[in-house]
Design a protein around this motif. Structure first.
Motif, PDB file in Angstrom:
ATOM      1  N   GLN A 133       0.772  -1.219  -0.059  1.00 26.58           N
ATOM      2  CA  GLN A 133      -0.087   0.017   0.089  1.00 26.58           C
ATOM      3  C   GLN A 133       0.991   1.322  -0.049  1.00 26.58           C
ATOM      4  O   GLN A 133       0.367   2.338  -0.699  1.00 26.58           O
ATOM      5  N   LEU A 134       1.925   1.204   0.658  1.00 28.09           N
ATOM      6  CA  LEU A 134       2.881   2.358   0.860  1.00 28.09           C
ATOM      7  C   LEU A 134       3.601   2.526  -0.527  1.00 28.09           C
ATOM      8  O   LEU A 134       3.656   3.789  -0.970  1.00 28.09           O
ATOM      9  N   ALA A 135       3.734   1.650  -1.461  1.00 25.40           N
ATOM     10  CA  ALA A 135       4.232   2.009  -2.501  1.00 25.40           C
ATOM     11  C   ALA A 135       3.366   2.471  -3.557  1.00 25.40           C
ATOM     12  O   ALA A 135       3.724   3.202  -4.677  1.00 25.40           O
ATOM     13  N   ARG A 136       2.147   2.475  -3.204  1.00 26.66           N
ATOM     14  CA  ARG A 136       1.099   3.357  -4.183  1.00 26.66           C
ATOM     15  C   ARG A 136       0.745   4.457  -3.829  1.00 26.66           C
ATOM     16  O   ARG A 136       0.141   5.363  -4.441  1.00 26.66           O
ATOM     17  N   ARG A 137       1.317   4.944  -2.504  1.00 27.18           N
ATOM     18  CA  ARG A 137       0.850   6.308  -2.067  1.00 27.18           C
ATOM     19  C   ARG A 137       1.867   7.512  -2.669  1.00 27.18           C
ATOM     20  O   ARG A 137       3.177   7.485  -2.464  1.00 27.18           O
ATOM     21  N   PRO A 138       1.176   8.330  -3.099  1.00 29.41           N
ATOM     22  CA  PRO A 138       2.212   9.697  -3.501  1.00 29.41           C
ATOM     23  C   PRO A 138       2.535  10.183  -2.237  1.00 29.41           C
ATOM     24  O   PRO A 138       2.200  10.155  -0.983  1.00 29.41           O
ATOM     25  N   LYS A 139       3.954  10.679  -2.512  1.00 28.37           N
ATOM     26  CA  LYS A 139       4.736  11.444  -1.314  1.00 28.37           C
ATOM     27  C   LYS A 139       3.822  12.805  -0.987  1.00 28.37           C
ATOM     28  O   LYS A 139       4.052  13.158   0.208  1.00 28.37           O
ATOM     29  N   ILE A 140       3.361  13.433  -1.805  1.00 28.62           N
ATOM     30  CA  ILE A 140       2.669  14.694  -1.577  1.00 28.62           C
ATOM     31  C   ILE A 140       1.257  14.712  -2.224  1.00 28.62           C
ATOM     32  O   ILE A 140       1.161  14.378  -3.507  1.00 28.62           O
ATOM     33  N   TYR A 141       0.358  15.144  -1.569  1.00 28.81           N
ATOM     34  CA  TYR A 141      -1.009  15.615  -2.217  1.00 28.81           C
ATOM     35  C   TYR A 141      -1.310  17.064  -2.454  1.00 28.81           C
ATOM     36  O   TYR A 141      -1.148  17.730  -1.202  1.00 28.81           O
ATOM     37  N   PRO A 142      -1.564  17.336  -3.543  1.00 35.80           N
ATOM     38  CA  PRO A 142      -1.800  18.854  -3.635  1.00 35.80           C
ATOM     39  C   PRO A 142      -3.169  19.166  -2.898  1.00 35.80           C
ATOM     40  O   PRO A 142      -4.070  18.380  -2.889  1.00 35.80           O
ATOM     41  N   ILE A 143      -3.383  20.477  -2.368  1.00 33.15           N
ATOM     42  CA  ILE A 143      -4.765  20.787  -1.591  1.00 33.15           C
ATOM     43  C   ILE A 143      -5.591  21.902  -2.280  1.00 33.15           C
ATOM     44  O   ILE A 143      -4.552  23.074  -2.498  1.00 33.15           O
ATOM     45  N   ARG A 144      -6.637  21.939  -2.540  1.00 33.46           N
ATOM     46  CA  ARG A 144      -7.277  23.229  -3.227  1.00 33.46           C
ATOM     47  C   ARG A 144      -8.837  23.228  -2.417  1.00 33.46           C
ATOM     48  O   ARG A 144      -9.140  22.418  -2.049  1.00 33.46           O
ATOM     49  N   CYS A 145      -8.915  24.547  -2.292  1.00 29.53           N
ATOM     50  CA  CYS A 145      -9.978  24.746  -1.754  1.00 29.53           C
ATOM     51  C   CYS A 145     -11.113  25.795  -2.356  1.00 29.53           C
ATOM     52  O   CYS A 145     -10.579  26.659  -3.220  1.00 29.53           O
ATOM     53  N   ALA A 146     -12.380  25.812  -2.190  1.00 35.30           N
ATOM     54  CA  ALA A 146     -13.343  26.572  -2.710  1.00 35.30           C
ATOM     55  C   ALA A 146     -14.520  26.813  -1.711  1.00 35.30           C
ATOM     56  O   ALA A 146     -14.863  25.962  -0.984  1.00 35.30           O
ATOM     57  N   THR A 147     -15.034  28.006  -1.855  1.00 33.01           N
ATOM     58  CA  THR A 147     -16.161  28.337  -1.143  1.00 33.01           C
ATOM     59  C   THR A 147     -17.270  29.133  -2.015  1.00 33.01           C
ATOM     60  O   THR A 147     -16.868  29.994  -2.862  1.00 33.01           O
ATOM     61  N   LYS A 148     -18.483  29.082  -1.609  1.00 34.20           N
ATOM     62  CA  LYS A 148     -19.609  29.560  -2.221  1.00 34.20           C
ATOM     63  C   LYS A 148     -20.776  29.866  -1.082  1.00 34.20           C
ATOM     64  O   LYS A 148     -20.992  29.001  -0.244  1.00 34.20           O
ATOM     65  N   THR A 149     -21.448  30.829  -1.234  1.00 34.70           N
ATOM     66  CA  THR A 149     -22.821  30.993  -0.517  1.00 34.70           C
ATOM     67  C   THR A 149     -24.060  31.165  -1.470  1.00 34.70           C
ATOM     68  O   THR A 149     -24.039  31.741  -2.354  1.00 34.70           O
ATOM     69  N   VAL A 150     -25.030  30.015  -1.169  1.00 28.87           N
ATOM     70  CA  VAL A 150     -26.136  30.051  -2.034  1.00 28.87           C
ATOM     71  C   VAL A 150     -27.265  30.353  -1.111  1.00 28.87           C
ATOM     72  O   VAL A 150     -27.401  30.393   0.029  1.00 28.87           O
ATOM     73  N   THR A 151     -28.335  30.918  -1.816  1.00 28.16           N
ATOM     74  CA  THR A 151     -29.592  31.280  -1.107  1.00 28.16           C
ATOM     75  C   THR A 151     -30.625  30.023  -1.253  1.00 28.16           C
ATOM     76  O   THR A 151     -30.810  29.794  -2.301  1.00 28.16           O
ATOM     77  N   LEU A 152     -31.137  29.747  -0.020  1.00 25.97           N
ATOM     78  CA  LEU A 152     -32.019  28.830  -0.078  1.00 25.97           C
ATOM     79  C   LEU A 152     -33.305  29.239   0.564  1.00 25.97           C
ATOM     80  O   LEU A 152     -33.314  30.383   1.369  1.00 25.97           O
TER      81      LEU A 152
END
Length: 213
Positions: free
Chosen positions: A137-156
């Motif tokens: 399993q360790l051999a399949r894991r990338p060393k680093i994962y990129p992180i991306r974020c997003a936010t939005k406000t919707v009206t309900l």
């Protein structure tokens, strides 16, 4: 569950239920002990509660606040790793999912019940976390994962006619894993529907009860 044309909070063995435990493990690349573990389970923390007219300790209730089974599971996971790991619990869309305590279906629990439920969760989390670092399993894991974020406000729409509610939504991508938030008290069906919408583009982890709304 529907009953005579009404929505009733009751046991529904044939209803939808998410029995998966999702685990994100964070490592420093030097130790086999994780820096942090993020555990996600679709289950409402309501074991150590005030009770109702059918189950003790009604009407007095428990006089103290409790972190319930998520807090006990967090402590268990950290204990396994000799307190070198920080564990955090994220609740999924669990508006209609609660622990399956033995006995009366709505009975409240005590410390023994919480420990039983929490250690079931904690053991599953530790098994998954440790399995991810075996050689294959360790051999399949990338060393680093990129992180991306997003936010939005919707009206309900709000509770009253013409009323609206501003609903903030957040999304975070950690490598292939997509964390999505839903305010309010979403039912398990919402989580399943969102996963279907995401499809194979990411591994979704839907977090309910977000933003305090």
């Amino acid at each position: 569950a529907p009953l005579n044309g009404r929505a009733v909070v009751r046991l529904n063995p044939d209803g939808p239920c998410d029995r998966r435990d999702k685990v994100l493990r964070f490592d420093d690349g030097r130790s086999l002990e994780p820096m942090a573990i993020l555990m996600h389970a679709v289950c409402h923390a309501c074991v150590h509660t005030w009770g109702d007219r059918f189950s003790p300790p009604y009407p007095s209730g428990y006089p103290q606040a409790s972190s319930d089974f998520p807090g006990e599971a967090r402590d268990f996971v950290e204990l396994v790793y000799a307190s070198r790991t920080k564990a955090m619990f994220l609740q999924g869309c669990a508006g209609d999912i609660r622990p399956n305590l033995p006995g009366y279906p709505y009975r409240c629990g005590d410390e023994a019940d919480i420990r039983w439920i929490a250690r079931n969760l904690g053991c599953a989390v530790v098994r998954a976390a440790d399995y991810s670092v075996i050689r294959e399993q360790l051999a399949r894991r990338p060393k680093i994962y990129p992180i991306r974020c997003a936010t939005k406000t919707v009206t309900l729409p709000g509770a009253k006619p013409g009323e609206t509610v501003q609903c903030p939504l957040q999304a975070m991508m950690i490598g292939p894993y997509l964390l999505l938030t839903i305010p309010g008290e979403p039912m398990v069906e919402y989580g399943f529907r969102l996963e279907e919408g995401v499809g194979d583009r990411a591994v979704p982890i839907v977090v309910g009860y977000a933003n305090g709304n």
